[in-house]
Scaffold this motif. Structure first.
Motif, PDB file in Angstrom:
ATOM      1  N   GLN A   1     111.131  11.671  62.501  1.00 12.73           N
ATOM      2  CA  GLN A   1     112.446  11.173  62.899  1.00 12.73           C
ATOM      3  C   GLN A   1     113.319  10.846  61.693  1.00 12.73           C
ATOM      4  OE1 GLN A   1     113.542  10.978  66.133  1.00 12.73           O
ATOM      5  NE2 GLN A   1     111.639  12.145  66.470  1.00 12.73           N
ATOM      6  N   SER A   2     112.647  10.589  60.529  1.00 10.16           N
ATOM      7  CA  SER A   2     113.421  10.249  59.331  1.00 10.16           C
ATOM      8  C   SER A   2     112.853  10.994  58.135  1.00 10.16           C
ATOM      9  CB  SER A   2     113.408   8.734  59.060  1.00 10.16           C
ATOM     10  OG  SER A   2     112.086   8.300  58.746  1.00 10.16           O
ATOM     11  N   GLU A   3     113.705  11.185  57.149  1.00 11.99           N
ATOM     12  CA  GLU A   3     113.281  11.871  55.930  1.00 11.99           C
ATOM     13  C   GLU A   3     112.298  11.016  55.147  1.00 11.99           C
ATOM     14  OE1 GLU A   3     115.311  13.840  51.893  1.00 11.99           O
ATOM     15  OE2 GLU A   3     116.565  13.154  53.580  1.00 11.99           O
TER      16      GLU A   3
END
Length: 341
Positions: free
Chosen positions: A308-310
Motif C-alpha cells: 500500500q506504501s512505498e
C-alpha cells in the motif's frame, strides 16, 4: 344441352371456315416446301438438309482455300464457327469491352484463323474474342483465313502465339504447356522450352503450378492472374513439404485481398502458432487489521507483491532478498550433493 349463348359463340368462331381455308391455300407460295408427315419422309428431309449443309461448308472451304492461296481472306457466317476448349486465352471483361468497342467503329485488321471440321462448320484456331465481339455487335459474318495445320498443330500453334502476348498470365502459360505435354507425352521441359523460345528453367517454374493443392488450382482457374510463377514455385515447394493446408489458407487470404503474394509465402511458411496453456492467476491479500497490507499474485513462475506504501515495499525488500539468498544456498547445496552421487 348447349345454351343459346354458347351455341352462338361457337357458330361465330366457325363461320366462313371453308372460305378461310381456301384463302390460305391460295395465298401459299407455289415453291413452299411441303412438310413431311411420316417418319421416313422426315428422315429423308433431314438427310437432304444435312447434305445441303455439308455442300455449303465444302463450298466455303474451297473458297477459303482459294483465298489463302491468293494471300487473302473471306467472310464466313458466325453461325458456322465453333470453339475448341483450351485455345482461348484469358481476357478481362474490361479488355473485352475495349476490343468490342474498337471493332464497333473500326475495321477488323487480323482475320480469324479457322479449320474445317469433320462434323461440319469450322473450328476457331485463333480469334475467339474477335468472334465474340462480332456476335455481340450483331454482325452476321467475320473475316477469316483457313489454317491448314492438324488439330494438335492448331492448338499448340495457338498457344505459342499467345505465349508471346504480354497479358498472358503465368497460370495460363502453365495450362498451355500442360496441354502440350498431354498431347505429346514424350515432350520434356527442355523440348517444350526450345519450341517456345524460352529457358528450361522458365518452363520448370511454370509447371510447378501442378503441385499446388486442388483448391488453389480452382481459385486460379477463376482468377488466373492472382499468382505468378515465382510465388507459385515457392507455394508448390511448401505443399510438397506437407504444408498444403497453410498454402490453401494463404491463397484464400490472397484472393480476399488481405495479403499480397510475398506475405502469402511467409504465411504458408510459418508454423501454426500453438495455443499457450492458460494459467489461472491467484491473488492473496495480506491484511493488517481490516486494511490490506500487501497483495500477493502468483501466475505460473511469476510472483508479484504490491504494497500500500512505498515505505513498506522498501522495508520488505531487504528481508525478501535475504530470504531468497538463503533459498538459493539450499538449492545449491542440494545440487552439489546430487552431483556427488
Amino acid at each position: 344441352m348447349v345454351t343459346n349463348k354458347l351455341k352462338d359463340r361457337l357458330l361465330s368462331r366457325t363461320s366462313n371456315l371453308a372460305e378461310k381455308v381456301d384463302a390460305a391455300v391460295a395465298n401459299r407460295p407455289a415453291d413452299a416446301p411441303a412438310r413431311a408427315n411420316t417418319m421416313p419422309a422426315q428422315l429423308g428431309a433431314f438427310r437432304l438438309e444435312a447434305r445441303e449443309y455439308q455442300e455449303r461448308i465444302q463450298k466455303l472451304t474451297d473458297e477459303l482455300e482459294q483465298a489463302r492461296k491468293a494471300g487473302g481472306a473471306m467472310d464466313v457466317p458466325l453461325a458456322d464457327l465453333h470453339e475448341v476448349p483450351g485455345r482461348r486465352r484469358h481476357k478481362s471483361p474490361e479488355e473485352f469491352a475495349e476490343l468490342r468497342e474498337n471493332l464497333r467503329n473500326n475495321k477488323l485488321i487480323h482475320p480469324v484463323a479457322i479449320r474445317a471440321r469433320l462434323e461440319g462448320g469450322f473450328e476457331i484456331v485463333s480469334g475467339h474474342w474477335r468472334t465474340d465481339a462480332y456476335r455481340e455487335l450483331g454482325r452476321a459474318t467475320i473475316r477469316c483465313v483457313l489454317d491448314e495445320g492438324s488439330e494438335d498443330e492448331a492448338t499448340v500453334g495457338a498457344f505459342y502465339a499467345n505465349l508471346l502476348q504480354s497479358d498472358l498470365t503465368d497460370y495460363e502459360k502453365y495450362l498451355g504447356f500442360k496441354d502440350i505435354h498431354r498431347r505429346f507425352p514424350d515432350a520434356t521441359h527442355t523440348s517444350m522450352a526450345d519450341s517456345a523460345g524460352v529457358s528450361r528453367a522458365a518452363v520448370t517454374k511454370l509447371m510447378s503450378f501442378e503441385h499446388l493443392p486442388q483448391p488453389v488450382l480452382e481459385i486460379l482457374q477463376a482468377r488466373p492472374s492472382l499468382l505468378t510463377a515465382n510465388y507459385g514455385l515457392e507455394l508448390a515447394r511448401l505443399t510438397r513439404e506437407g504444408k498444403a493446408e497453410r498454402v490453401v489458407e494463404a491463397v484464400n487470404q490472397l484472393a480476399a485481398g488481405k495479403i499480397d503474394q510475398t506475405q502469402a509465402v511467409k504465411f504458408a511458411s510459418a508454423d501454426p502458432v500453438k495455443a499457450r496453456p492458460v494459467t489461472n492467476a491467484q491473488t492473496v491479500k495480506i491484511k493488517a487489521g481490516r486494511s490490506v497490507y500487501c497483495s500477493m499474485r502468483t501466475a505460473s513462475k511469476v510472483l508479484r507483491l504490491e504494497f500500500q506504501s512505498e515505505e513498506d515495499a522498501q522495508a520488505v525488500q531487504e528481508e525478501l532478498r535475504a530470504l531468497l539468498e538463503r533459498r538459493a544456498e539450499i538449492v545449491k547445496t542440494a545440487q552439489s550433493s546430487e552431483s556427488e552421487k
